[in-house]
Scaffold this motif. Sequence first.
Motif, short mmCIF file in Angstrom:
data_model
loop_
_atom_site.label_atom_id
_atom_site.label_comp_id
_atom_site.label_asym_id
_atom_site.label_seq_id
_atom_site.Cartn_x
_atom_site.Cartn_y
_atom_site.Cartn_z
N ILE A 198 -49.20 95.84 11.35
CA ILE A 198 -50.26 96.67 11.91
C ILE A 198 -49.88 97.18 13.30
O ILE A 198 -49.98 98.37 13.59
CB ILE A 198 -51.58 95.89 11.97
CG1 ILE A 198 -51.95 95.36 10.58
CG2 ILE A 198 -52.70 96.78 12.51
CD1 ILE A 198 -52.11 96.42 9.53
N ASP A 199 -49.42 96.29 14.17
CA ASP A 199 -49.10 96.67 15.54
C ASP A 199 -48.24 95.58 16.16
O ASP A 199 -48.09 94.50 15.60
CB ASP A 199 -50.38 96.87 16.36
CG ASP A 199 -50.18 97.83 17.53
OD1 ASP A 199 -49.01 98.07 17.89
OD2 ASP A 199 -51.18 98.32 18.09
N LEU A 241 -48.76 91.82 14.82
CA LEU A 241 -50.00 91.63 14.06
C LEU A 241 -49.77 92.09 12.63
O LEU A 241 -49.33 93.22 12.40
CB LEU A 241 -51.14 92.42 14.71
CG LEU A 241 -52.48 92.42 13.98
CD1 LEU A 241 -53.06 91.01 13.91
CD2 LEU A 241 -53.46 93.37 14.66
N ARG A 266 -51.15 92.08 8.30
CA ARG A 266 -52.25 91.99 7.34
C ARG A 266 -51.67 91.69 5.96
O ARG A 266 -50.85 92.45 5.44
CB ARG A 266 -53.07 93.28 7.29
CG ARG A 266 -54.24 93.21 6.31
CD ARG A 266 -55.03 94.50 6.27
NE ARG A 266 -54.20 95.62 5.85
CZ ARG A 266 -54.15 96.79 6.48
NH1 ARG A 266 -54.88 96.99 7.56
NH2 ARG A 266 -53.37 97.76 6.04
N HIS A 291 -55.49 88.61 8.47
CA HIS A 291 -54.60 88.99 9.56
C HIS A 291 -54.01 87.74 10.21
O HIS A 291 -54.62 86.67 10.19
CB HIS A 291 -55.35 89.82 10.60
CG HIS A 291 -55.85 91.13 10.08
ND1 HIS A 291 -56.97 91.23 9.27
CD2 HIS A 291 -55.39 92.39 10.26
CE1 HIS A 291 -57.17 92.51 8.97
NE2 HIS A 291 -56.24 93.23 9.56
N ARG A 310 -54.61 97.58 23.85
CA ARG A 310 -54.50 97.72 22.40
C ARG A 310 -54.75 96.41 21.68
O ARG A 310 -55.32 96.38 20.59
CB ARG A 310 -53.12 98.27 22.02
CG ARG A 310 -52.90 99.71 22.40
CD ARG A 310 -51.74 100.35 21.66
NE ARG A 310 -50.83 99.44 21.03
CZ ARG A 310 -49.73 98.95 21.58
NH1 ARG A 310 -49.43 99.26 22.83
NH2 ARG A 310 -48.92 98.15 20.92
N PHE A 311 -54.30 95.32 22.28
CA PHE A 311 -54.50 94.03 21.62
C PHE A 311 -55.99 93.70 21.50
O PHE A 311 -56.43 93.23 20.44
CB PHE A 311 -53.79 92.92 22.40
CG PHE A 311 -53.96 91.56 21.79
CD1 PHE A 311 -53.11 91.12 20.79
CD2 PHE A 311 -54.98 90.71 22.21
CE1 PHE A 311 -53.27 89.86 20.22
CE2 PHE A 311 -55.15 89.45 21.65
CZ PHE A 311 -54.29 89.03 20.65
N GLU A 353 -58.48 95.76 21.29
CA GLU A 353 -59.07 96.62 20.26
C GLU A 353 -58.69 96.15 18.86
O GLU A 353 -59.56 96.04 17.98
CB GLU A 353 -58.61 98.06 20.48
CG GLU A 353 -59.09 98.67 21.80
CD GLU A 353 -58.51 100.05 22.01
OE1 GLU A 353 -57.72 100.51 21.14
OE2 GLU A 353 -58.83 100.68 23.04
N GLN A 354 -57.41 95.86 18.65
CA GLN A 354 -56.97 95.40 17.34
C GLN A 354 -57.55 94.02 17.01
O GLN A 354 -57.80 93.71 15.84
CB GLN A 354 -55.44 95.36 17.28
CG GLN A 354 -54.76 96.71 17.37
CD GLN A 354 -54.95 97.53 16.11
OE1 GLN A 354 -55.53 97.08 15.12
NE2 GLN A 354 -54.47 98.76 16.13
N TRP A 355 -57.76 93.19 18.01
CA TRP A 355 -58.31 91.86 17.78
C TRP A 355 -59.72 91.95 17.21
O TRP A 355 -60.06 91.26 16.24
CB TRP A 355 -58.32 91.07 19.09
CG TRP A 355 -58.98 89.74 18.98
CD1 TRP A 355 -60.27 89.42 19.32
CD2 TRP A 355 -58.40 88.53 18.49
NE1 TRP A 355 -60.53 88.10 19.07
CE2 TRP A 355 -59.40 87.53 18.56
CE3 TRP A 355 -57.14 88.20 17.99
CZ2 TRP A 355 -59.16 86.23 18.15
CZ3 TRP A 355 -56.91 86.90 17.59
CH2 TRP A 355 -57.91 85.93 17.67
N ILE A 387 -61.07 94.50 15.61
CA ILE A 387 -61.03 95.11 14.27
C ILE A 387 -60.58 94.09 13.23
O ILE A 387 -61.17 93.94 12.15
CB ILE A 387 -60.11 96.33 14.28
CG1 ILE A 387 -60.67 97.42 15.20
CG2 ILE A 387 -59.91 96.87 12.87
CD1 ILE A 387 -59.75 98.61 15.38
N ALA A 388 -59.51 93.35 13.54
CA ALA A 388 -58.98 92.37 12.58
C ALA A 388 -59.95 91.23 12.36
O ALA A 388 -60.15 90.78 11.22
CB ALA A 388 -57.63 91.84 13.09
#
Length: 406
Positions: A180-181, A213, A215, A222, A334-335, A337-339, A341-342
């Motif tokens: 993912i990132d 990260l 999935r 995740h 970014r972490f 934000e992705q945290w 969402i996941a």
Amino acid sequence: MASSGRSGSSSSFNSGVPPPYQTFTPTSAVSALTSESSAPPTPLGPLDLGPPGFHATIKLYEGTLNELVIYLGPWEIVGNGGLEPRRVVWQCSYAGEILEHFLPSDNPDELFPYTLHANHRRFGDPREMELYLTFLEPHRIRYTTLDGVMHDEFAEVKYEFTTIEGSIQLQSDIRRKDLIDWFDVDVAWSDTHRRTDAYGNVRGMGAIQRMKLWRDRYTTSHSLTFYASRLRRWKEYPIRDFDRDLRHQDDRHRRLQLDARGRRGSGSDSSQAGPSRDRRFSASSIFRSSSRQNGSFSGASSPPTPQSVLDIRHLGIQFTRNNQVQAGTGDYQRFMEQWEIAHDADAEFGVPFPANVVELESPVMNGISGVHSPHLPNGIGELSSPEMAALVEAADTADQDEENTP
């Protein structure tokens, strides 16, 4: 005379005419150098840009006189373990060439592609570090051409991709998890491996590493992975084993802390009960817990909270500041934000599927594909079988005979 000679030589030198005591011939050294420099330069040879359409390159016998660059085209992962080992089969750019990269484990969760931290190329795009993909242990490589097997031994695998998308796709196929990132971190630590030692030196579990990260393609859950350089082994932590809320954030130093769920001393436990209550044990509490498990006490009980299987209470991360990226789009922002969402995706999905489990098709349920007979009450259906069909046919024949009998 001496003065006139000096003045004459000076005037002749300034006027561009050679002095009388020099022999200026076309075969002199000066004229030879002049003639060579005035000759047209030798044209450069054609660059070896490789065949068109290749996705990556790999070097065999690197650092030796027999060093060979292989241009790799499309790939396919074959093998399911056992007699047929799992491996990446590359179609090379030239006819009759095949390169096989044998994976050391049939379990995708035990495979970790490695890319360097962006500090190794300070003035470049941090994303381009994904072009250089490697592994931290030697893997078996077999290279076959029309002349036969040219290479079949363990070697250090170093891929150099032409596109970032190609590198992401191969990493995802090897692990059976979508990448993912990724985030560059200065240091990652926990309650068992502190950020600094007794002398104030930065230690932690790993320093100057790239965290990724993932999935899972089967369970859609995740996870985070990074190489613990101090421990010299890989670490992978499921997202669902941590609390969603980040209670310890330091935006100035780009630090945050992930608290484990259900662990004594984590943020969720400390908000519900004090530390003194966590450490209070007695014989009566042990007997009460055992009697509840045996069913001695009746009454409604609250659903059990998911317990963490982690060996740590929290995971601390300090992210790297990179001046090559746009402000507000760094790894730290970014972490977070992705945290969210996941974590929301894993919570919405609920209990994860067990990994490495094969599900069989459900058998045909009774009454779904059966034959409905008017002789059965309420139209109950039964599975069709030769014996049942013969009995139904015999019963219908007997009824017809009774009706025809005067």
